[in-house]
Design a protein around this motif. Sequence first.
Motif, PDB file in Angstrom:
ATOM      1  N   MET A 175       0.834  -1.192   0.000  1.00  0.00           N
ATOM      2  CA  MET A 175       0.000   0.000   0.000  1.00  0.00           C
ATOM      3  C   MET A 175       0.873   1.248   0.000  1.00  0.00           C
ATOM      4  O   MET A 175       1.843   1.327   0.732  1.00  0.00           O
ATOM      5  N   ASP A 176       0.490   2.216  -0.799  1.00  0.00           N
ATOM      6  CA  ASP A 176       1.131   3.529  -0.742  1.00  0.00           C
ATOM      7  C   ASP A 176       0.542   4.304   0.424  1.00  0.00           C
ATOM      8  O   ASP A 176      -0.539   3.993   0.919  1.00  0.00           O
ATOM      9  N   ASP A 177       1.222   5.358   0.859  1.00  0.00           N
ATOM     10  CA  ASP A 177       0.767   6.140   2.008  1.00  0.00           C
ATOM     11  C   ASP A 177      -0.634   6.712   1.831  1.00  0.00           C
ATOM     12  O   ASP A 177      -1.354   6.906   2.802  1.00  0.00           O
ATOM     13  N   ALA A 178      -1.028   7.010   0.611  1.00  0.00           N
ATOM     14  CA  ALA A 178      -2.345   7.609   0.367  1.00  0.00           C
ATOM     15  C   ALA A 178      -3.424   6.556   0.124  1.00  0.00           C
ATOM     16  O   ALA A 178      -4.589   6.899  -0.023  1.00  0.00           O
ATOM     17  N   PRO A 234       2.132  -5.051   7.795  1.00  0.00           N
ATOM     18  CA  PRO A 234       1.129  -4.640   8.782  1.00  0.00           C
ATOM     19  C   PRO A 234       0.278  -3.478   8.266  1.00  0.00           C
ATOM     20  O   PRO A 234       0.676  -2.765   7.329  1.00  0.00           O
ATOM     21  N   ILE A 235      -0.879  -3.297   8.871  1.00  0.00           N
ATOM     22  CA  ILE A 235      -1.787  -2.205   8.521  1.00  0.00           C
ATOM     23  C   ILE A 235      -2.385  -1.612   9.800  1.00  0.00           C
ATOM     24  O   ILE A 235      -2.259  -2.197  10.879  1.00  0.00           O
ATOM     25  N   ASP A 236      -3.050  -0.478   9.667  1.00  0.00           N
ATOM     26  CA  ASP A 236      -3.933   0.053  10.696  1.00  0.00           C
ATOM     27  C   ASP A 236      -5.355  -0.246  10.225  1.00  0.00           C
ATOM     28  O   ASP A 236      -5.669  -0.047   9.042  1.00  0.00           O
ATOM     29  N   PRO A 281      -2.393   2.104   5.563  1.00  0.00           N
ATOM     30  CA  PRO A 281      -1.012   1.691   5.807  1.00  0.00           C
ATOM     31  C   PRO A 281      -0.665   1.870   7.286  1.00  0.00           C
ATOM     32  O   PRO A 281      -1.168   2.795   7.938  1.00  0.00           O
ATOM     33  N   ALA A 282       0.150   1.006   7.820  1.00  0.00           N
ATOM     34  CA  ALA A 282       0.544   1.082   9.231  1.00  0.00           C
ATOM     35  C   ALA A 282       1.091   2.461   9.552  1.00  0.00           C
ATOM     36  O   ALA A 282       1.875   3.027   8.794  1.00  0.00           O
ATOM     37  N   GLY A 283       0.633   3.016  10.670  1.00  0.00           N
ATOM     38  CA  GLY A 283       1.077   4.324  11.113  1.00  0.00           C
ATOM     39  C   GLY A 283       0.192   5.480  10.681  1.00  0.00           C
ATOM     40  O   GLY A 283       0.301   6.587  11.205  1.00  0.00           O
TER      41      GLY A 283
END
Length: 83
Positions: free
Chosen positions: A1-4, A23-25, A60-62
């Motif tokens: 996944m990209d940040d957006a 990992p993901i949120d 994305p994680a974070g």
Amino acid sequence: MDDADAIFFPRCNAIHMMFMRFPIDALFIDSQGRVVKIYKDLKPWRFAVSWSASQVLELPAGRASHYGVKRGGYVQINFTNCD
């Protein structure tokens, strides 16, 4: 996944991370758009559930911390650039 990037699952209150490589949120959201549970940095091969949720937004994680998302807050999802 990209940040957006984000993935939205309507009519969903549980997810699994089987076969994922990163990992993901995960934001669990009720029918009013309120965040009822947040799983930060959810690792591969894990499960996550919230019985009071009716939809899930995977980031994305974070990203949840970056955007300041908190339990009890509201999320508005605008579908743009959906290719």
